[in-house]
Design a protein around this motif. Structure first.
Motif, PDB file in Angstrom:
ATOM      1  N   ALA A 120       8.508 -40.783  46.880  1.00 16.88           N
ATOM      2  CA  ALA A 120       8.413 -39.385  46.456  1.00 16.88           C
ATOM      3  C   ALA A 120       8.945 -38.430  47.530  1.00 16.88           C
ATOM      4  CB  ALA A 120       6.960 -39.038  46.117  1.00 16.88           C
ATOM      5  N   GLU A 121       8.746 -38.789  48.799  1.00 12.44           N
ATOM      6  CA  GLU A 121       9.098 -37.849  49.875  1.00 12.44           C
ATOM      7  C   GLU A 121      10.463 -38.100  50.499  1.00 12.44           C
ATOM      8  OE1 GLU A 121       5.833 -38.051  52.626  1.00 12.44           O
ATOM      9  OE2 GLU A 121       4.427 -37.161  51.183  1.00 12.44           O
ATOM     10  N   SER A 122      11.084 -39.245  50.186  1.00 14.37           N
ATOM     11  CA  SER A 122      12.318 -39.613  50.879  1.00 14.37           C
ATOM     12  C   SER A 122      13.469 -38.658  50.565  1.00 14.37           C
ATOM     13  CB  SER A 122      12.727 -41.039  50.474  1.00 14.37           C
ATOM     14  OG  SER A 122      14.021 -41.315  50.949  1.00 14.37           O
ATOM     15  N   ALA A 123      14.204 -38.321  51.617  1.00 13.44           N
ATOM     16  CA  ALA A 123      15.386 -37.471  51.450  1.00 13.44           C
ATOM     17  C   ALA A 123      16.547 -38.261  50.856  1.00 13.44           C
ATOM     18  CB  ALA A 123      15.792 -36.893  52.805  1.00 13.44           C
ATOM     19  N   LEU A 124      16.421 -39.581  50.842  1.00 19.05           N
ATOM     20  CA  LEU A 124      17.473 -40.455  50.298  1.00 19.05           C
ATOM     21  C   LEU A 124      16.930 -41.197  49.086  1.00 19.05           C
ATOM     22  CD1 LEU A 124      18.827 -42.302  53.472  1.00 19.05           C
ATOM     23  CD2 LEU A 124      20.229 -41.018  51.852  1.00 19.05           C
ATOM     24  N   PRO A 125      17.804 -41.564  48.132  1.00 14.54           N
ATOM     25  CA  PRO A 125      17.347 -42.455  47.060  1.00 14.54           C
ATOM     26  C   PRO A 125      16.870 -43.779  47.660  1.00 14.54           C
ATOM     27  CG  PRO A 125      19.731 -42.050  46.919  1.00 14.54           C
ATOM     28  CD  PRO A 125      19.197 -41.178  48.009  1.00 14.54           C
ATOM     29  N   VAL A 126      15.845 -44.361  47.056  1.00 12.53           N
ATOM     30  CA  VAL A 126      15.216 -45.542  47.667  1.00 12.53           C
ATOM     31  C   VAL A 126      15.598 -46.833  46.930  1.00 12.53           C
ATOM     32  CG1 VAL A 126      13.002 -46.653  48.191  1.00 12.53           C
ATOM     33  CG2 VAL A 126      13.305 -44.190  48.601  1.00 12.53           C
ATOM     34  N   ASP A 127      15.991 -47.810  47.756  1.00 17.63           N
ATOM     35  CA  ASP A 127      16.366 -49.156  47.321  1.00 17.63           C
ATOM     36  C   ASP A 127      15.181 -50.060  47.684  1.00 17.63           C
ATOM     37  OD1 ASP A 127      17.873 -51.581  46.932  1.00 17.63           O
ATOM     38  OD2 ASP A 127      18.522 -51.522  49.037  1.00 17.63           O
ATOM     39  N   THR A 128      14.315 -50.326  46.700  1.00 17.88           N
ATOM     40  CA  THR A 128      13.085 -51.067  46.989  1.00 17.88           C
ATOM     41  C   THR A 128      13.332 -52.576  46.889  1.00 17.88           C
ATOM     42  OG1 THR A 128      11.752 -49.231  46.149  1.00 17.88           O
ATOM     43  CG2 THR A 128      10.689 -51.384  46.248  1.00 17.88           C
ATOM     44  N   HIS A 129      12.991 -53.294  47.947  1.00 17.63           N
ATOM     45  CA  HIS A 129      13.162 -54.753  48.017  1.00 17.63           C
ATOM     46  C   HIS A 129      11.776 -55.381  48.026  1.00 17.63           C
ATOM     47  CE1 HIS A 129      14.552 -58.410  50.691  1.00 17.63           C
ATOM     48  NE2 HIS A 129      14.193 -58.775  49.466  1.00 17.63           N
ATOM     49  N   LEU A 130      11.404 -55.979  46.905  1.00 16.14           N
ATOM     50  CA  LEU A 130      10.058 -56.519  46.757  1.00 16.14           C
ATOM     51  C   LEU A 130      10.000 -57.973  47.211  1.00 16.14           C
ATOM     52  CD1 LEU A 130       9.214 -55.122  43.205  1.00 16.14           C
ATOM     53  CD2 LEU A 130       8.466 -54.216  45.431  1.00 16.14           C
ATOM     54  N   MET A 131       9.268 -58.227  48.277  1.00 15.22           N
ATOM     55  CA  MET A 131       8.993 -59.605  48.695  1.00 15.22           C
ATOM     56  C   MET A 131       7.527 -59.850  48.407  1.00 15.22           C
ATOM     57  SD  MET A 131      11.356 -59.395  52.076  1.00 15.22           S
ATOM     58  CE  MET A 131      11.373 -57.609  51.964  1.00 15.22           C
ATOM     59  N   ILE A 132       7.238 -59.944  47.104  1.00 16.07           N
ATOM     60  CA  ILE A 132       5.855 -60.068  46.634  1.00 16.07           C
ATOM     61  C   ILE A 132       5.769 -61.217  45.644  1.00 16.07           C
ATOM     62  CG2 ILE A 132       5.386 -57.610  46.987  1.00 16.07           C
ATOM     63  CD1 ILE A 132       5.650 -57.189  43.954  1.00 16.07           C
ATOM     64  N   ALA A 133       4.555 -61.775  45.522  1.00 17.35           N
ATOM     65  CA  ALA A 133       4.367 -62.981  44.707  1.00 17.35           C
ATOM     66  C   ALA A 133       4.356 -62.683  43.214  1.00 17.35           C
ATOM     67  CB  ALA A 133       3.063 -63.669  45.110  1.00 17.35           C
ATOM     68  N   ASP A 134       4.066 -61.446  42.828  1.00 18.62           N
ATOM     69  CA  ASP A 134       3.933 -61.162  41.400  1.00 18.62           C
ATOM     70  C   ASP A 134       4.844 -60.031  40.911  1.00 18.62           C
ATOM     71  OD1 ASP A 134       3.117 -61.148  38.800  1.00 18.62           O
ATOM     72  OD2 ASP A 134       1.207 -60.138  39.177  1.00 18.62           O
ATOM     73  N   PRO A 135       6.142 -60.220  41.017  1.00 16.98           N
ATOM     74  CA  PRO A 135       7.038 -59.148  40.557  1.00 16.98           C
ATOM     75  C   PRO A 135       6.956 -58.927  39.051  1.00 16.98           C
ATOM     76  CG  PRO A 135       8.310 -61.126  41.019  1.00 16.98           C
ATOM     77  CD  PRO A 135       6.894 -61.388  41.475  1.00 16.98           C
ATOM     78  N   ASP A 136       6.561 -59.953  38.295  1.00 12.26           N
ATOM     79  CA  ASP A 136       6.572 -59.788  36.838  1.00 12.26           C
ATOM     80  C   ASP A 136       5.612 -58.678  36.396  1.00 12.26           C
ATOM     81  OD1 ASP A 136       8.440 -61.807  36.732  1.00 12.26           O
ATOM     82  OD2 ASP A 136       6.961 -63.381  36.342  1.00 12.26           O
ATOM     83  N   GLU A 137       4.504 -58.525  37.111  1.00  5.77           N
ATOM     84  CA  GLU A 137       3.559 -57.455  36.777  1.00  5.77           C
ATOM     85  C   GLU A 137       3.822 -56.179  37.571  1.00  5.77           C
ATOM     86  OE1 GLU A 137       1.519 -57.217  34.300  1.00  5.77           O
ATOM     87  OE2 GLU A 137       2.112 -59.222  33.677  1.00  5.77           O
ATOM     88  N   GLN A 138       4.362 -56.323  38.773  1.00  2.00           N
ATOM     89  CA  GLN A 138       4.395 -55.182  39.701  1.00  2.00           C
ATOM     90  C   GLN A 138       5.737 -54.439  39.760  1.00  2.00           C
ATOM     91  OE1 GLN A 138       1.830 -54.406  42.304  1.00  2.00           O
ATOM     92  NE2 GLN A 138       0.517 -55.479  40.847  1.00  2.00           N
TER      93      GLN A 138
END
Ligand code: DX5
Ligand code: ZN
Length: 223
Positions: A55-73
């Motif tokens: 929400a606060e970033s001055a740049l568009p954000v490229d989110t890289h998810l290294m998480i076990a449950d991407p299907d839900e999150q």
């Protein structure tokens, strides 16, 4: 077109606003590494913390998810306003559905492959994604060395994308990108570059982004 995406993993996290302002003008996207201490042995930002950064970033954000449950999150990070959301193929039980949910929630869709995951697993999904991330280190930590043995995989992806997808898929690399390695990755065909420690350990991070971009722009893909 070359894109440079500084990773704030090893930036000063207590002063993120001012860290981002050091690279905002020169950079295309801000790379946000989300780790859950399950998919990788490291923990970074919670969903709530990520929502605030996005929400606060001055740049568009490229989110890289290294998480076990991407299907839900994963789609929640799209809802939060990420420009793109990348999840790991290895962590997903239903990649097609997760791709669709991210897109529905308004973000570009990225899929990441760990170093040991071969390119061909993602081939059936290329039609539906906007970015392929080929990890050039084991995910989990910044500051590791670029794995040159990933170069054939980058080249294989480049060939396939050019042959069937007309270059519409961004080909991203992440891990160990620096003034020493960016030309190698570019020459294999990458067009979108994450750089963490190279940028934030530099005296003037914004100048480093410009130098990385110039090197990439002056290197021709080998095919
Ligand atoms: C590693 C992360 C990277 C990391 C890159 O798992 O995905 O984005 O921040 O850092 P460097 O550029 O230092 O290898
Ligand atoms: Zn990353």
């Amino acid at each position: 077109m070359i894109r440079i995406c500084p990773s704030i993993l090893n930036a000063d996290r207590s002063n993120l606003g001012s860290e981002i302002s050091r690279i905002a003008k020169q950079s295309d996207l801000l790379h946000l590494d989300v780790m859950d201490n399950v998919f990788v042995p490291n923990q970074t930002f919670t969903l709530a913390e990520s929502q605030k950064i996005i929400a606060e970033s001055a740049l568009p954000v490229d989110t890289h998810l290294m998480i076990a449950d991407p299907d839900e999150q994963a789609h929640l990070y799209a809802k939060a306003g990420s420009k793109s959301v990348t999840f790991h193929f290895e962590a997903s039980k239903a990649p097609g559905a997760t791709i669709a949910r991210i897109a529905t929630d308004g973000a570009r869709v990225g899929v990441a492959l760990k170093p040991t995951t071969p390119f061909h697993v993602i081939a059936p999904f290329l039609e539906d994604i906007d970015m392929l991330l080929i990890m050039t280190v084991e995910p989990g930590f910044g500051g590791q060395s670029f794995m040159t043995d990933m170069l054939p995989k980058i080249q294989e992806a480049r060939t396939e994308i050019d042959a069937h997808h007309f270059g519409k898929i961004w080909l991203q690399v992440d891990g160990g990108i620096s003034l020493e390695t960016i030309a190698l990755a570019r020459s294999a065909g990458a067009d979108t570059f994450v750089a963490g420690s190279a940028v934030f350990k530099a005296d003037i991070p914004g100048v480093m982004v410009d130098q990385l971009r110039a090197l990439a722009e002056n290197t021709k893909p080998s095919q």
